[in-house]
Design a protein around this motif. Structure first.
Motif, PDB file in Angstrom:
ATOM      1  N   ALA A  21       0.853  -1.198   0.000  1.00 59.18           N
ATOM      2  CA  ALA A  21       0.000   0.000   0.000  1.00 59.18           C
ATOM      3  C   ALA A  21       0.885   1.243   0.000  1.00 59.18           C
ATOM      4  CB  ALA A  21      -0.915   0.003   1.226  1.00 59.18           C
ATOM      5  N   ALA A  22       1.937   1.210   0.823  1.00 55.25           N
ATOM      6  CA  ALA A  22       2.820   2.373   0.921  1.00 55.25           C
ATOM      7  C   ALA A  22       3.535   2.615  -0.403  1.00 55.25           C
ATOM      8  CB  ALA A  22       3.837   2.152   2.034  1.00 55.25           C
ATOM      9  N   ARG A  23       4.014   1.518  -1.030  1.00 63.71           N
ATOM     10  CA  ARG A  23       4.750   1.691  -2.278  1.00 63.71           C
ATOM     11  C   ARG A  23       3.861   2.336  -3.335  1.00 63.71           C
ATOM     12  NH1 ARG A  23       6.172  -3.247  -2.863  1.00 63.71           N
ATOM     13  NH2 ARG A  23       8.143  -3.411  -1.765  1.00 63.71           N
ATOM     14  N   THR A  24       2.596   1.929  -3.347  1.00 65.77           N
ATOM     15  CA  THR A  24       1.656   2.519  -4.313  1.00 65.77           C
ATOM     16  C   THR A  24       1.455   4.008  -4.034  1.00 65.77           C
ATOM     17  OG1 THR A  24       0.528   0.411  -4.198  1.00 65.77           O
ATOM     18  CG2 THR A  24      -0.625   2.188  -5.334  1.00 65.77           C
ATOM     19  N   LYS A  25       1.243   4.325  -2.760  1.00 60.60           N
ATOM     20  CA  LYS A  25       0.998   5.740  -2.428  1.00 60.60           C
ATOM     21  C   LYS A  25       2.229   6.598  -2.695  1.00 60.60           C
ATOM     22  CE  LYS A  25      -3.164   5.208  -0.978  1.00 60.60           C
ATOM     23  NZ  LYS A  25      -4.235   5.563  -1.892  1.00 60.60           N
ATOM     24  N   VAL A  26       3.380   6.085  -2.294  1.00 62.61           N
ATOM     25  CA  VAL A  26       4.602   6.876  -2.433  1.00 62.61           C
ATOM     26  C   VAL A  26       5.046   6.910  -3.905  1.00 62.61           C
ATOM     27  CG1 VAL A  26       7.022   7.061  -1.687  1.00 62.61           C
ATOM     28  CG2 VAL A  26       5.272   6.400  -0.053  1.00 62.61           C
ATOM     29  N   GLY A  27       4.735   5.837  -4.629  1.00 59.56           N
ATOM     30  CA  GLY A  27       4.995   5.826  -6.065  1.00 59.56           C
ATOM     31  C   GLY A  27       6.459   5.630  -6.442  1.00 59.56           C
ATOM     32  N   ARG A  28       7.210   4.972  -5.579  1.00 55.25           N
ATOM     33  CA  ARG A  28       8.609   4.654  -5.932  1.00 55.25           C
ATOM     34  C   ARG A  28       9.085   3.550  -4.990  1.00 55.25           C
ATOM     35  NH1 ARG A  28      10.887   6.378  -1.516  1.00 55.25           N
ATOM     36  NH2 ARG A  28      10.285   8.378  -0.620  1.00 55.25           N
ATOM     37  N   PRO A  29      10.236   2.948  -5.315  1.00 58.79           N
ATOM     38  CA  PRO A  29      10.770   1.927  -4.404  1.00 58.79           C
ATOM     39  C   PRO A  29      11.030   2.523  -3.016  1.00 58.79           C
ATOM     40  CG  PRO A  29      11.950   1.925  -6.500  1.00 58.79           C
ATOM     41  CD  PRO A  29      11.071   3.128  -6.509  1.00 58.79           C
ATOM     42  N   LEU A  30      11.011   1.666  -1.999  1.00 58.21           N
ATOM     43  CA  LEU A  30      11.110   2.148  -0.614  1.00 58.21           C
ATOM     44  C   LEU A  30      12.421   1.740   0.046  1.00 58.21           C
ATOM     45  CD1 LEU A  30       7.510   1.240   0.631  1.00 58.21           C
ATOM     46  CD2 LEU A  30       8.327   3.487  -0.148  1.00 58.21           C
ATOM     47  N   THR A  31      12.923   2.623   0.902  1.00 53.58           N
ATOM     48  CA  THR A  31      14.060   2.279   1.750  1.00 53.58           C
ATOM     49  C   THR A  31      13.551   1.362   2.861  1.00 53.58           C
ATOM     50  OG1 THR A  31      13.633   4.155   3.181  1.00 53.58           O
ATOM     51  CG2 THR A  31      15.138   4.532   1.339  1.00 53.58           C
ATOM     52  N   LEU A  32      14.466   0.716   3.562  1.00 54.94           N
ATOM     53  CA  LEU A  32      14.066  -0.151   4.678  1.00 54.94           C
ATOM     54  C   LEU A  32      13.339   0.665   5.755  1.00 54.94           C
ATOM     55  CD1 LEU A  32      14.090  -2.758   6.348  1.00 54.94           C
ATOM     56  CD2 LEU A  32      16.398  -2.162   7.103  1.00 54.94           C
ATOM     57  N   THR A  33      13.882   1.828   6.038  1.00 58.24           N
ATOM     58  CA  THR A  33      13.266   2.702   7.036  1.00 58.24           C
ATOM     59  C   THR A  33      11.802   2.953   6.717  1.00 58.24           C
ATOM     60  OG1 THR A  33      15.359   3.814   7.392  1.00 58.24           O
ATOM     61  CG2 THR A  33      13.383   5.044   7.978  1.00 58.24           C
ATOM     62  N   GLU A  34      11.549   3.301   5.456  1.00 55.96           N
ATOM     63  CA  GLU A  34      10.159   3.596   5.073  1.00 55.96           C
ATOM     64  C   GLU A  34       9.284   2.363   5.211  1.00 55.96           C
ATOM     65  OE1 GLU A  34      10.552   7.063   1.769  1.00 55.96           O
ATOM     66  OE2 GLU A  34      11.712   5.237   1.421  1.00 55.96           O
ATOM     67  N   LYS A  35       9.844   1.205   4.841  1.00 54.59           N
ATOM     68  CA  LYS A  35       9.030  -0.019   4.954  1.00 54.59           C
ATOM     69  C   LYS A  35       8.581  -0.242   6.389  1.00 54.59           C
ATOM     70  CE  LYS A  35      10.863  -2.619   1.076  1.00 54.59           C
ATOM     71  NZ  LYS A  35      11.563  -3.845   0.663  1.00 54.59           N
ATOM     72  N   ILE A  36       9.540  -0.145   7.298  1.00 56.73           N
ATOM     73  CA  ILE A  36       9.180  -0.438   8.695  1.00 56.73           C
ATOM     74  C   ILE A  36       8.229   0.636   9.225  1.00 56.73           C
ATOM     75  CG2 ILE A  36      10.044  -0.900  11.028  1.00 56.73           C
ATOM     76  CD1 ILE A  36      12.655  -1.863   9.809  1.00 56.73           C
ATOM     77  N   LEU A  37       8.496   1.874   8.886  1.00 60.42           N
ATOM     78  CA  LEU A  37       7.619   2.937   9.396  1.00 60.42           C
ATOM     79  C   LEU A  37       6.204   2.795   8.834  1.00 60.42           C
ATOM     80  CD1 LEU A  37       9.955   6.077   9.442  1.00 60.42           C
ATOM     81  CD2 LEU A  37       9.176   4.710  11.381  1.00 60.42           C
ATOM     82  N   TYR A  38       6.096   2.592   7.520  1.00 60.87           N
ATOM     83  CA  TYR A  38       4.744   2.458   6.942  1.00 60.87           C
ATOM     84  C   TYR A  38       4.030   1.216   7.467  1.00 60.87           C
ATOM     85  CZ  TYR A  38       4.932   6.392   3.672  1.00 60.87           C
ATOM     86  OH  TYR A  38       4.968   7.651   3.134  1.00 60.87           O
ATOM     87  N   ALA A  39       4.803   0.201   7.853  1.00 63.03           N
ATOM     88  CA  ALA A  39       4.161  -0.999   8.401  1.00 63.03           C
ATOM     89  C   ALA A  39       3.667  -0.765   9.827  1.00 63.03           C
ATOM     90  CB  ALA A  39       5.135  -2.174   8.368  1.00 63.03           C
ATOM     91  N   HIS A  40       4.001   0.394  10.389  1.00 65.63           N
ATOM     92  CA  HIS A  40       3.587   0.681  11.765  1.00 65.63           C
ATOM     93  C   HIS A  40       2.740   1.939  11.881  1.00 65.63           C
ATOM     94  CE1 HIS A  40       6.744  -2.295  12.648  1.00 65.63           C
ATOM     95  NE2 HIS A  40       6.076  -2.502  13.758  1.00 65.63           N
ATOM     96  N   LEU A  41       2.029   2.292  10.810  1.00 62.32           N
ATOM     97  CA  LEU A  41       1.151   3.459  10.907  1.00 62.32           C
ATOM     98  C   LEU A  41      -0.007   3.130  11.838  1.00 62.32           C
ATOM     99  CD1 LEU A  41       0.853   4.610   7.186  1.00 62.32           C
ATOM    100  CD2 LEU A  41       2.399   5.471   8.963  1.00 62.32           C
ATOM    101  N   TYR A  42      -0.375   4.085  12.639  1.00 63.89           N
ATOM    102  CA  TYR A  42      -1.488   3.871  13.568  1.00 63.89           C
ATOM    103  C   TYR A  42      -2.789   3.622  12.807  1.00 63.89           C
ATOM    104  CZ  TYR A  42      -4.113   4.535  17.923  1.00 63.89           C
ATOM    105  OH  TYR A  42      -4.894   4.357  19.031  1.00 63.89           O
ATOM    106  N   GLU A  43      -2.901   4.272  11.641  1.00 61.71           N
ATOM    107  CA  GLU A  43      -4.151   4.161  10.874  1.00 61.71           C
ATOM    108  C   GLU A  43      -4.274   2.820  10.154  1.00 61.71           C
ATOM    109  OE1 GLU A  43      -4.192   6.994   7.666  1.00 61.71           O
ATOM    110  OE2 GLU A  43      -2.307   6.272   6.844  1.00 61.71           O
ATOM    111  N   GLY A  44      -3.197   2.018  10.100  1.00 63.58           N
ATOM    112  CA  GLY A  44      -3.235   0.786   9.297  1.00 63.58           C
ATOM    113  C   GLY A  44      -2.553   1.055   7.974  1.00 63.58           C
TER     114      GLY A  44
END
Ligand code: MIC
Ligand code: SF4
Length: 754
Positions: A21-44
Motif C-alpha cells: 500500500a505504501a509503495r503505491t501511495k509513495v509511487g517509488r521503491p522504498l528504503t528499509l526505514t520507510e518499509k518499517i515505518l509504513y508498516a507501523h502506521l497507527y491508521e493501518g
C-alpha cells in the motif's frame, strides 16, 4: 519466555499488505526505514504518502522499554492516565542507579539498600500494569532488549536515547521522553515527524584492530553531533553483511551521538546467528518468511543516491581505528594521527583509567577481542599502567564470559569487574583519585564523553574508542601510544608489541545464565497497591501543570542566556542527581546548573532582578515563581542534545519557565518541552540571540492565534527602557498546540478520558 511471539507474528502478518500500500501511495521503491515505518502506521495501511522531514505521522510501536532513571517519571505520569494495563508489551530495567565503587557484588548490595524505595515502586507499578521487570544486576536496558526483545522489522520506543541499539537487529528503535512512553502504553498514537533517511554504504571488510565502533566514530566525525537530526541512518552494502549483529548494535547505539532519530540495518545472516544464539529460533523462522520485506527494495541498493536524502560511503578495508574526544563524541581522530593531536592540544598524555563495556560495547565479541589483548599483558610480562574496569552489559554476557574464563583474564591484568549496569558511564562512579579536580585523561568504550559526565570533574578529558583499543591504552597508560605500530617496554626491559585482537562472534558453547533477572508481572494486577510515601525525598506523586491562561505571555524575565554546548547533562545533571529522578521538586534543584551564562561565562550564576544580585539558577527561578513571574531560557545550537531525560523539560516547567528560545534544538528535547506544555521556539534569525540582554523583560506575542507554520513575535524591553523585537519560529502542529493549551500532553489525555 520473555518475548512476545504472538505480537511478532501479528506484525509480520500485516507487513506485505502495508508495504505494498505504501509503495503505491509513495509511487517509488522504498528504503528499509520507510518499509518499517509504513508498516507501523497507527491508521493501518497507508492512505497517503508522507513527506520525509515534513509530515507529522501517528505510529503504533510494538514495544516500550524504560530504564529506572526515566521510568520513575514515565510511570508516575502513566499512573495519572487512568489505564488498567499497558497496551503494548513493555519492560522496566534497573540499570542506572547502581553506583560503581569497589566491584559488582558489593556495589549491587549497596544499590539494593540505597534504592530500595525506588526499586519497590518500579516493581509494584510494573506488576500492577502488566509490565515486565528486570531486576538490578540483570543488565543495561539496551543490551537486555537486544538479547530478548528486538526483532527485525519491528518498531519500539524506549525512554533512553540509546534505544536505537536495537537497530543492530533490524528494528526501528527510537529514544523518547517518558510522556511519549505514556502515549504508547495508553494505547494512543505516537507521533513523529516522518524522518529523512541517510544512507551509509559500507564496502569491504574490517580486519586487524578495526572494529564496528570505528565505523560510528568515523560517521560521527563526518556528520557531527547535529548531522543526524531528523533522520534515520540506514546502513547497507557488503560491508554491513560482513559484520556481527552486536557490532551493528554498537553502530546504531551511537547514532544517538549524531542526533539521529535512529539507525538500522537490514535483516541478514549475522542477525539469524544472533537470534539463534539467544534462543529465538522461532523469530528466525518467522523473519525468514518475510525476509524480502526486511531490506530496502533492490532499486534502492542499485542506485542509493537517488533514494537517500544523503549518502555516505565508508570503505572498511581502509578504515582505521579511531579515538574520539575529548568533551564531545564527534571530535574524531584516526589512530595514526592521535598521538600528534594529543601533543598539539596539550591533552594529558598519561592515561589514568581505561573502562570497557557498557550498553554500547559489551558483546561476547567485544569481550573476547579485548581479552585477547589483556591476555598479552600477562603473556608478554607487561604491567598495566592505568586502572582498568569492565562493565558487562547483561547477566547473560557476564555469566557466559565468566564461564569461558574471560573475566579472569582481565583480572590477571588488574581489571575490576563492575556490576551489569551503567555505572561510570553515567557518573555513577566513586572514582579512586587523590585529587578530584586534576586535569587528567581517561578512555572508555562508552558512547558519550561530555564534560563532567563520568566523574564530575570538568578537567577529566574523556576519550571514546573500541574496547580493544581501550584495553591496549590501559596497558600502555599513555595516549601517545599507537598499538598498531609502537612497542612497549615490559617488566624485563624488553620491547614487545601487542598482536592484533582476535574475537569470537558468538560463544562456541552457547550463552548461559543462572538467573537472568526477569520478573513477570501479575496476570491481573488490579489488586496490586502502589505506595508512595508522602514524606519521601526520592518519589513524589505528580500534580498536573496549569493550563495556558489564554493570553499572550507578557512581562517574563530572562532566567539564563546559555552559551555554547548545553546538553541535557547541563540542564539536568545525572550522577549524584539520579537519585531524585522520581521527585520533581527535589530534582529541580539541579536545573541548568551546568549551563554557561553568556554574560559572565560562569555556570550556575545568573542575574536575579528581584534581589538585584547574582544567584544560582534554581534559586533564581524559585524566586520568580514565588512572585508569579514567568521566565524564559535562551540557548545556542543543538540545545538539549544527549539524553532523553524529560526532567530537562519538566524542571523548567515546574519552576515557572514558559519558553525556551534557541538557535536550534535536539529532537527528543524539543518534543519533551512540547509535551510538558512549554513553548519551544527558535530564532528566525540566529543573530537575534545577540539582542538579548541580562535584565530583559520579555513578551511573547501571537499566542491567541497560535497556528502551525505561523511564527510568533518576541518583544524585549531592556533595562534602559529601549526595546527590540524579533520573530521566532516553532514546529508545533495542531495536536501539539492542544498540549500547550491544556498545560501538557498528559492533561490532554486526562481530559479526553473524561
Ligand atoms: C545517558 O546515557 O545519558 C542516559 C543516562 O542513559 C540517558 C537517560 C537518562 O538521562 O536517564 C539517555 O541517554 O537518554
Ligand atoms: Fe547506561 Fe551509559 Fe548506556 Fe546510557 S549510555 S544506557 S548511561 S550505559
Amino acid at each position: 519466555m520473555a518475548f512476545d511471539l504472538e505480537m511478532i507474528k501479528a506484525v509480520y502478518a500485516g507487513m506485505e499488505e502495508r508495504i505494498s500500500a505504501a509503495r503505491t501511495k509513495v509511487g517509488r521503491p522504498l528504503t528499509l526505514t520507510e518499509k518499517i515505518l509504513y508498516a507501523h502506521l497507527y491508521e493501518g495501511p497507508a492512505t497517503g504518502a508522507h513527506e520525509r522531514g515534513q509530515s507529522y505521522v501517528d505510529f503504533a510501536p510494538d514495544r516500550v522499554a524504560m530504564q529506572d532513571a526515566t521510568a520513575q517519571m514515565a510511570l508516575l505520569q502513566f499512573m495519572q492516565a487512568g489505564k488498567a494495563q499497558a497496551a503494548v508489551p513493555s519492560t522496566v530495567h534497573c540499570d542506572h542507579l547502581i553506583q560503581a565503587r569497589v566491584g559488582a557484588d558489593a556495589d549491587l548490595q549497596d544499590a539494593y539498600t540505597e534504592n530500595k524505595e525506588v526499586y519497590d515502586f518500579l516493581a509494584s507499578v510494573s506488576n500492577k500494569y502488566g509490565i515486565g521487570f528486570w531486576k538490578p544486576g540483570a543488565g543495561i536496558i539496551h543490551q537486555v532488549v537486544l538479547e530478548n526483545y528486538a526483532f527485525p522489522g519491528g518498531m519500539m520506543i524506549g525512554t533512553d536515547s540509546h534505544t536505537p541499539n536495537a537497530g543492530g537487529l533490524g528494528m526501528i528503535a527510537i529514544g523518547v521522553g517518558g510522556a511519549d512512553a505514556v502515549d504508547v502504553m495508553a494505547g494512543m498514537p505516537w507521533e513523529l515527524k516522518f524522518p529523512k533517511v541517510i544512507g551509509v554504504k559500507l564496502t569491504g571488510k574490517m580486519s586487524g584492530w578495526t572494529s564496528p565502533k570505528d565505523v560510528i566514530l568515523k560517521v560521527a566525525g563526518i556528520l557531527t553531533v547535529k548531522g543526524g537530526t531528523g533522520a534515520i541512518v540506514e546502513y547497507f552494502g557488503d560491508g554491513a553483511e560482513s559484520m556481527s549483529c552486536t557490532g551493528k548494535g554498537t553502530i546504531c547505539n551511537m547514532g544517538a551521538e549524531i542526533g539521529a532519530t535512529t539507525s538500522v540495518f537490514a535483516y541478514d545472516n549475522s542477525m539469524r546467528a544472533y537470534l539463534n544464539a539467544t534462543k529465538r529460533e522461532e523469530v528466525v523462522e518467522l523473519a525468514d518468511e518475510v525476509a524480502h520485506l526486511l531490506r530496502a527494495d533492490d532499486e534502492v541498493y542499485a542506485d542509493p543516491a537517488a533514494f537517500y536524502d544523503q549518502l555516505i560511503e565508508i570503505d572498511l578495508n581502509t578504515l582505521e581505528p579511531h579515538v574520539n574526544g575529548p568533551f564531545t563524541p564527534d571530535a574524531a581522530w584516526p589512530i595514526s594521527q592521535f598521538a600528534a593531536v594529543v601533543k598539539e592540544h596539550n591533552w594529558p598524555a598519561k592515561l589514568e583509567v581505561g573502562l570497557i563495556g557498557s550498553c554500547t560495547n559489551s558483546s561476547y565479541e567485544d569481550i573476547t577481542r579485548s581479552a585477547s589483548i589483556a591476555e598479552q599483558a600477562v603473556s608478554k610480562n607487561l604491567e598495566a599502567k592505568a586502572e582498568f574496569t569492565i562493565t558487562p552489559g547483561s547477566e547473560l554476557v557476564r555469566y557466559t564470559t565468566a564461564r569461558d574464563g574471560l573475566l579472569d583474564t582481565f583480572a590477571q591484568m588488574g581489571g575490576v569487574v563492575l556490576a551489569n549496569a551503567c555505572g561510570p558511564c553515567i557518573g555513577q562512579w566513586a572514582r579512586h583519585t587523590d585529587d578530584p579536580t586534576r586535569k587528567n585523561s581517561i578512555i572508555t568504550s562508552f558512547n558519550r564523553n561530555f564534560a563532567k559526565r563520568n566523574d564530575g570533574n570538568p578537567n577529566t578529558h574523556a576519550f571514546v574508542a573500541s574496547p580493544e583499543i581501550v584495553t591496549a591504552f590501559a596497558i600502555a597508560g599513555d595516549l601517545t601510544f599507537n598499538p598498531l605500530t609502537d612497542t612497549l617496554t615490559n617488566k624485563d626491559g624488553k620491547q614487545v608489541k601487542l598482536d592484533e585482537p582476535k574475537g569470537i562472534e558468538l560463544p562456541v558453547n552457547g550463552f548461559a545464565v543462572e538467573d537472568a533477572g526477569y520478573v513477570a508481572p501479575a496476570e491481573d494486577g488490579s489488586s496490586v497497591e502502589v505506595v508512595v510515601d508522602p514524606k519521601s525525598d526520592r518519589l513524589q506523586l505528580l500534580e498536573g501543570f496549569k493550563p495556558w491562561e489564554g493570553t499572550d505571555l507578557k512581562g517574563l524575565k530572562l532566567l539564563i542566556k546559555a552559551q555554547g554546548k548545553c546538553t541535557t547533562d547541563h540542564i539536568s545533571m545525572a550522577g549524584p542527581w539520579l537519585k531524585y529522578r522520581g521527585h520533581l521538586d527535589n530534582i529541580s534543584n539541579n536545573m541548568l546548573i551546568g549551563a554557561i551564562n553568556a554574560f559572565n561565562g560562569e555556570a550556575n550564576k545568573v542575574y536575579n532582578s528581584m534581589t538585584r544580585g547574582y544567584d544560582a539558577v534554581p534559586a533564581t527561578a524559585r524566586n520568580y515563581k514565588a512572585q508569579g513571574i514567568g521566565t524564559v531560557v535562551v540557548g545556542d545550537e543543538n540545545y538539549g542534545e544527549g539524553s532523553s531525560r524529560e526532567h530537562a523539560a519538566m524542571e523548567p516547567r515546574f519552576l515557572g519557565v514558559r519558553a525556551v528560545i534557541v538557535k536550534s534544538f535536539a529532537r527528543i528535547h524539543e518534543t519533551n518541552l512540547k509535551k510538558q506544555g512549554m513553548l519551544a521556539l527558535t530564532f528566525a534569525n540566529k543573530a537575534d540571540y545577540d539582542l538579548i540582554e541580562e535584565n530583559d523583560t520579555i513578551d511573547i506575542l501571537g499566542l491567541e492565534n497560535f497556528t502551525p507554520g505561523q511564527p510568533l513575535k518576541v518583544v524585549l524591553t531592556h533595562s534602559d527602557g529601549s526595546q527590540d523585537s524579533f520573530t521566532v519560529n516553532h514546529t508545533y502542529n495542531e495536536g501539539q498546540i492542544a498540549w500547550f493549551k491544556a498545560g501538557s500532553a498528559l492533561n490532554l489525555i486526562r481530559l479526553q478520558q473524561k
